[in-house]
Design a protein around this motif. Sequence first.
Motif, mmCIF file in Angstrom:
data_model
loop_
_atom_site.group_PDB
_atom_site.id
_atom_site.type_symbol
_atom_site.label_atom_id
_atom_site.label_comp_id
_atom_site.label_asym_id
_atom_site.label_seq_id
_atom_site.Cartn_x
_atom_site.Cartn_y
_atom_site.Cartn_z
ATOM 1 N N ASP A 54 -17.633 3.034 -2.361
ATOM 2 C CA ASP A 54 -16.228 2.899 -1.963
ATOM 3 C C ASP A 54 -15.878 1.497 -1.491
ATOM 4 O O ASP A 54 -14.707 1.213 -1.210
ATOM 5 C CB ASP A 54 -15.908 3.903 -0.848
ATOM 6 N N LEU A 55 -16.852 0.619 -1.401
ATOM 7 C CA LEU A 55 -16.574 -0.735 -0.954
ATOM 8 C C LEU A 55 -15.876 -1.540 -2.047
ATOM 9 O O LEU A 55 -16.147 -1.366 -3.246
ATOM 10 C CB LEU A 55 -17.864 -1.440 -0.544
ATOM 11 N N VAL A 56 -15.000 -2.415 -1.632
ATOM 12 C CA VAL A 56 -14.262 -3.293 -2.542
ATOM 13 C C VAL A 56 -14.409 -4.718 -2.030
ATOM 14 O O VAL A 56 -14.110 -5.002 -0.861
ATOM 15 C CB VAL A 56 -12.776 -2.914 -2.618
ATOM 16 N N ALA A 57 -14.890 -5.620 -2.868
ATOM 17 C CA ALA A 57 -15.040 -7.005 -2.460
ATOM 18 C C ALA A 57 -13.683 -7.643 -2.222
ATOM 19 O O ALA A 57 -12.754 -7.488 -3.023
ATOM 20 C CB ALA A 57 -15.808 -7.790 -3.516
ATOM 21 N N GLY A 58 -13.563 -8.317 -1.106
ATOM 22 C CA GLY A 58 -12.325 -8.991 -0.774
ATOM 23 C C GLY A 58 -12.511 -10.485 -0.712
ATOM 24 O O GLY A 58 -13.617 -11.007 -0.881
ATOM 25 N N PRO A 59 -11.441 -11.226 -0.447
ATOM 26 C CA PRO A 59 -11.560 -12.683 -0.351
ATOM 27 C C PRO A 59 -12.371 -13.067 0.877
ATOM 28 O O PRO A 59 -12.247 -12.442 1.934
ATOM 29 C CB PRO A 59 -10.103 -13.151 -0.241
ATOM 30 N N PRO A 60 -13.224 -14.081 0.778
ATOM 31 C CA PRO A 60 -14.038 -14.481 1.929
ATOM 32 C C PRO A 60 -13.191 -15.074 3.045
ATOM 33 O O PRO A 60 -12.099 -15.581 2.812
ATOM 34 C CB PRO A 60 -14.993 -15.518 1.334
ATOM 35 N N VAL A 61 -13.693 -14.959 4.227
ATOM 36 C CA VAL A 61 -13.066 -15.588 5.400
ATOM 37 C C VAL A 61 -14.031 -16.656 5.887
ATOM 38 O O VAL A 61 -15.070 -16.347 6.488
ATOM 39 C CB VAL A 61 -12.785 -14.551 6.504
ATOM 40 N N GLY A 62 -13.729 -17.893 5.581
ATOM 41 C CA GLY A 62 -14.676 -18.956 5.880
ATOM 42 C C GLY A 62 -15.951 -18.757 5.089
ATOM 43 O O GLY A 62 -15.931 -18.617 3.866
ATOM 44 N N ASP A 63 -17.084 -18.709 5.803
ATOM 45 C CA ASP A 63 -18.372 -18.464 5.155
ATOM 46 C C ASP A 63 -18.740 -16.989 5.132
ATOM 47 O O ASP A 63 -19.812 -16.627 4.643
ATOM 48 C CB ASP A 63 -19.482 -19.245 5.886
ATOM 49 N N ASP A 64 -17.881 -16.147 5.685
ATOM 50 C CA ASP A 64 -18.198 -14.725 5.790
ATOM 51 C C ASP A 64 -17.801 -13.981 4.521
ATOM 52 O O ASP A 64 -16.708 -14.204 3.971
ATOM 53 C CB ASP A 64 -17.474 -14.098 6.976
ATOM 54 N N ALA A 65 -18.700 -13.087 4.049
ATOM 55 C CA ALA A 65 -18.377 -12.196 2.936
ATOM 56 C C ALA A 65 -17.653 -10.981 3.498
ATOM 57 O O ALA A 65 -18.109 -10.376 4.476
ATOM 58 C CB ALA A 65 -19.638 -11.775 2.207
ATOM 59 N N VAL A 66 -16.523 -10.608 2.889
ATOM 60 C CA VAL A 66 -15.668 -9.546 3.414
ATOM 61 C C VAL A 66 -15.521 -8.452 2.372
ATOM 62 O O VAL A 66 -15.368 -8.723 1.172
ATOM 63 C CB VAL A 66 -14.279 -10.104 3.809
ATOM 64 N N PHE A 67 -15.547 -7.199 2.846
ATOM 65 C CA PHE A 67 -15.399 -6.034 1.975
ATOM 66 C C PHE A 67 -14.410 -5.065 2.601
ATOM 67 O O PHE A 67 -14.381 -4.889 3.818
ATOM 68 C CB PHE A 67 -16.746 -5.338 1.759
ATOM 69 N N GLY A 68 -13.586 -4.452 1.742
ATOM 70 C CA GLY A 68 -12.682 -3.404 2.180
ATOM 71 C C GLY A 68 -13.206 -2.056 1.756
ATOM 72 O O GLY A 68 -14.266 -1.945 1.113
ATOM 73 N N LEU A 69 -12.444 -1.018 2.070
ATOM 74 C CA LEU A 69 -12.832 0.348 1.721
ATOM 75 C C LEU A 69 -11.705 0.980 0.924
ATOM 76 O O LEU A 69 -10.542 0.948 1.349
ATOM 77 C CB LEU A 69 -13.111 1.168 2.985
ATOM 78 N N ALA A 70 -12.038 1.530 -0.240
ATOM 79 C CA ALA A 70 -11.030 2.145 -1.102
ATOM 80 C C ALA A 70 -10.285 3.244 -0.354
ATOM 81 O O ALA A 70 -10.898 4.105 0.284
ATOM 82 C CB ALA A 70 -11.685 2.711 -2.364
ATOM 83 N N GLY A 71 -8.974 3.204 -0.411
ATOM 84 C CA GLY A 71 -8.163 4.223 0.230
ATOM 85 C C GLY A 71 -7.963 4.040 1.713
ATOM 86 O O GLY A 71 -7.345 4.908 2.346
ATOM 87 N N ARG A 72 -8.450 2.948 2.267
ATOM 88 C CA ARG A 72 -8.314 2.725 3.707
ATOM 89 C C ARG A 72 -7.726 1.333 3.950
ATOM 90 O O ARG A 72 -8.457 0.374 4.194
ATOM 91 C CB ARG A 72 -9.675 2.852 4.399
#
Length: 366
Positions: A54-72
């Motif tokens: 359910d994870l969705v890759a999102g745009p990075p924030v600085g050097d951090d890798a960011v992931f969202g959650l489908a439907g949330r």
Amino acid sequence: MPLTSAPSDPAARWPVWHYDGVSAIRRTPMLRVEGNQFVLSEEEGDSATYAFADLVAGPPVGDDAVFGLAGRPGWRIGFHGGPPADLAALLPRAARYGGPIDRFGLWRSVLVLAAIAGIALYLFAQAPSLVARLVPRTFERQLGDLMVGDFGGRLCNKPASAAALDKLVRRLGSDPAQVRVGIANIPVVNAVTLPGGRVLIFEGLLKNAASADEVAGVLGHELGHVAHRDVLESLLRQLGLSVLLGGLEGNIGGYTNALLSTAYSRGAETRADDYAIDALNAAAVNPAATAGFFRRLGGNARKPSRSAVVLNYLATHPIASNRASKFERARRPATAYAPALTAAEWGSLRAACKGVARKPFTGFGF
């Protein structure tokens, strides 16, 4: 997402930052892997389980890798400095060009899209030809009748010349009831095919032709355009579907002028020449006469005193030296050729507009 690689240490924990999408509180839970899922545990003892799928890759924030959650909406986790190597195989990759392209590959996608674009362009180019063959012939005939009208009051309709034209049409393998040929009292070396099997030969062409055999070659070429429905295709290519949607509602003069000023495609001209050569040989009319007509016009076009007369025909019927040679080579030595018309019939054809009131000709502004 199936588990493709388990962490080297099953008990490993990774710190993340986390927003639950409900409050604006930034949390700092620990992440641990449980099969195809992961658990976020906080110091207070609160925990929640989620699926890696359910994870969705999102745009990075600085050097951090960011992931969202489908439907949330608003739900996020972030890995400081990027995802750990042990988790990289379990996390979705960031989309660089879009999901389908990323999965298929950039260059494969470029090739496929280029092929699709090429096919679309080909179909677009062929659309007028395809549509023209779907138009009912009754409609095309109506459109042609309206375009001809009385052609600005310049049509010459003498019984003797009409009979000679009908004979010429029959000799070239067409039915005068289906292909109607007329003469227009216009001093321009030209012939034009209109929709619905309507062909007009201008008086200027008859005056510049040395024999009925030369006229037969030009007429055979126009009959080729009729047989292949090149005229309607040309109108559709230049004016689009407005010909079909509005062609019977008052813009006939504009469509006629468009036809008079539009050249057919090279392929259409070649097909029409081939049709004319076959028709001439089948009728035992010498195609070499047409070659002489083309060469004579081509030569006269270089003389300023005659250029205004002949260039109109040369512009709408492209002539090259090899085209005249093609008609010359089509002559069959073993064939017993006969004149296309008798001397009397040829005379009546050339005199079709004699005695007919000539209107001042200032161009094709019917």
